[in-house]
Design a protein around this motif. Sequence first.
Motif, PDB file in Angstrom:
ATOM      1  N   LEU A 147     -10.546  17.673   5.804  1.00  0.00           N
ATOM      2  CA  LEU A 147      -9.088  17.804   5.804  1.00  0.00           C
ATOM      3  C   LEU A 147      -8.416  16.523   6.300  1.00  0.00           C
ATOM      4  CD1 LEU A 147      -6.544  19.519   5.424  1.00  0.00           C
ATOM      5  CD2 LEU A 147      -6.870  20.385   7.754  1.00  0.00           C
ATOM      6  N   HIS A 148      -9.009  15.869   7.309  1.00  0.00           N
ATOM      7  CA  HIS A 148      -8.435  14.636   7.842  1.00  0.00           C
ATOM      8  C   HIS A 148      -8.511  13.505   6.817  1.00  0.00           C
ATOM      9  CE1 HIS A 148      -8.646  15.680  12.418  1.00  0.00           C
ATOM     10  NE2 HIS A 148      -8.038  16.604  11.696  1.00  0.00           N
ATOM     11  N   VAL A 149      -9.562  13.504   5.999  1.00  0.00           N
ATOM     12  CA  VAL A 149      -9.671  12.473   4.959  1.00  0.00           C
ATOM     13  C   VAL A 149      -8.504  12.606   3.977  1.00  0.00           C
ATOM     14  CG1 VAL A 149     -11.070  11.579   3.055  1.00  0.00           C
ATOM     15  CG2 VAL A 149     -12.177  12.306   5.178  1.00  0.00           C
ATOM     16  N   LYS A 170       0.810  -1.223   0.000  1.00  0.00           N
ATOM     17  CA  LYS A 170       0.000   0.000   0.000  1.00  0.00           C
ATOM     18  C   LYS A 170       0.843   1.273   0.000  1.00  0.00           C
ATOM     19  CE  LYS A 170      -4.329  -1.790   1.942  1.00  0.00           C
ATOM     20  NZ  LYS A 170      -5.097  -1.544   0.715  1.00  0.00           N
ATOM     21  N   GLN A 171       2.089   1.206   0.457  1.00  0.00           N
ATOM     22  CA  GLN A 171       2.903   2.421   0.475  1.00  0.00           C
ATOM     23  C   GLN A 171       3.173   2.950  -0.935  1.00  0.00           C
ATOM     24  OE1 GLN A 171       6.932   1.854   1.881  1.00  0.00           O
ATOM     25  NE2 GLN A 171       7.072  -0.205   1.009  1.00  0.00           N
ATOM     26  N   HIS A 172       3.031   2.090  -1.931  1.00  0.00           N
ATOM     27  CA  HIS A 172       3.278   2.496  -3.317  1.00  0.00           C
ATOM     28  C   HIS A 172       1.988   2.815  -4.076  1.00  0.00           C
ATOM     29  CE1 HIS A 172       7.511   1.404  -3.096  1.00  0.00           C
ATOM     30  NE2 HIS A 172       7.162   0.268  -2.519  1.00  0.00           N
ATOM     31  N   LEU A 173       0.837   2.677  -3.404  1.00  0.00           N
ATOM     32  CA  LEU A 173      -0.450   2.757  -4.096  1.00  0.00           C
ATOM     33  C   LEU A 173      -1.257   3.994  -3.707  1.00  0.00           C
ATOM     34  CD1 LEU A 173      -1.964  -0.854  -3.910  1.00  0.00           C
ATOM     35  CD2 LEU A 173      -1.309   0.376  -5.978  1.00  0.00           C
ATOM     36  N   GLY A 174      -1.994   4.523  -4.680  1.00  0.00           N
ATOM     37  CA  GLY A 174      -3.097   5.435  -4.442  1.00  0.00           C
ATOM     38  C   GLY A 174      -4.338   4.794  -5.030  1.00  0.00           C
ATOM     39  N   ASP A 225      -2.301   5.945   4.464  1.00  0.00           N
ATOM     40  CA  ASP A 225      -3.024   4.770   3.937  1.00  0.00           C
ATOM     41  C   ASP A 225      -4.045   4.233   4.931  1.00  0.00           C
ATOM     42  OD1 ASP A 225      -1.463   4.634   1.481  1.00  0.00           O
ATOM     43  OD2 ASP A 225       0.178   3.954   2.753  1.00  0.00           O
ATOM     44  N   SER A 226      -4.730   5.133   5.613  1.00  0.00           N
ATOM     45  CA  SER A 226      -5.706   4.717   6.621  1.00  0.00           C
ATOM     46  C   SER A 226      -7.086   5.271   6.283  1.00  0.00           C
ATOM     47  CB  SER A 226      -5.285   5.218   8.014  1.00  0.00           C
ATOM     48  OG  SER A 226      -5.156   6.631   8.025  1.00  0.00           O
TER      49      SER A 226
END
Length: 486
Positions: free
Chosen positions: A355-357, A334-338, A364-365
């Motif tokens: 803003l938090h979203v 997930k660190q490489h994904l959007g 990635d949360s």
Amino acid sequence: MVTFEQCRFLLGLTHQVRITQLQIAAGQHCAIFGANGSGKSALAAVIADQAELLEGTAVLPARIGWVSTAQQQALIEAERRKGDADILDVEVDPSSARDIICRDHVEWSAAQEQQLQQLAGVLRLQQRLDTAFLALSTGETRKLLLIKAILQNPELLVLDEPFNGLDVDACAALHLLLAELQQRMTLVLVLNRLSELPAFMQKILYLAHGEIQWQSADSGISAVELAELAQLNQLQQEPGPLPAKDRDRFTPALAEQTLVKLRQGKVQYGERVIFYGLDWQINRGEHWQITGPNGSGKTCLLQMLSGDNPHCYTNDLQVFGYQRGSGESIWDIKQHLGLVSNSLQLQYRVGCPVLHVVLSGFYDSIGLYDQPSALQIKLALEWLALIGLEAKGKDSFQSLSFGDQRLVLIVRAMVKHPTLLILDEPCNGLDELNRLKVLALLSVLARSGESTLLYVNHHAEDKIDGIHQVLRMTDYQAPTYQSDAI
């Protein structure tokens, strides 16, 4: 059929809707347009008798059918809550598509079964009636809810963005079905695209800031009025430059040129083969469009790449240099994904500010559980400004319209400048202005060469410049399934 005079309604717990005057006669089929956040869905819910009248005079027919994203979301959440019964050691069978359709009928007659089969035939849903509701694709779920509403034999049928999530053939089938239905019930449709407007519609409302700003004459819709509506929907600006990377939270560099490699990919549920024999390789900077009918496995394939579908472990799949199932963690992937998808939007039910979203994209949360830095807050505000929502940064994400929520999730996926950006129908729910803005934004991203794009959509006009590779899921379908698909 529908009359509102000096009305004020309460929708949900806090949202109020005011309608000074509105009349829709029987057989006067009406379309509702407007920008994201203009109040289209709220007006549709009021017309569908889903709100409490606080003051004024309102007249509605006795039998009203309603199909909306909110309704779809509520059903999905109710089905998922059934899983909580496992904690209590209670076995609960998941509802099938047929169960959802039939549950409000005390008796089920042979005539109703015949009508169900006819409607399922028109929408190519016959083979899915006994499938678990949660196993349906987004488009299949919309078809199911439409069938359910029609079987209630309403006098008034209110459809909130009925074409969302449907492929080209399904949209054509729905247009034919609506043309038949308009002869025996009055239709009110919320639409985002002028191209979706059925020829038989007789009234158009255009909303802005929660009020009816413009409407066509009661005598019918003229070419001049259509041109005026198109002008209201025009794009006024091009996107500015993309905000910079954060110093601490961004996608790390990859040595590998090949991002994804799938050999003889196959997904099967029971006896139903979704796709098989798929050899696919994604190289850095090689943007792909993924096409195929509803239920052909597009979303399933993308979920395998993101690690959200267990078939990533049953296939010979390499993602970002990791052989799936070799001990890598989900965060390694997930660190490489959007990611932007219908399912993510349905799952993002955390009550937090807009803003938090956006900030959650750095981590990635779903929801924000880390303390963001001053730079991250600055960058998140710049992303919100890029989509015109900087003034809503403190608003609750759940208070936004469906379209504005989608815009927020798009920039959430982009904040860390991901190596691979997965876009599963990103323009669903967007008005003309924002759809063009997002497509221009994604075209800038594609040309930058920093992120590789995987793009699913059903509309030829929603083109992203720079995408030249195409994966056609119909090339990997079992023949028996291909003949049943839309």
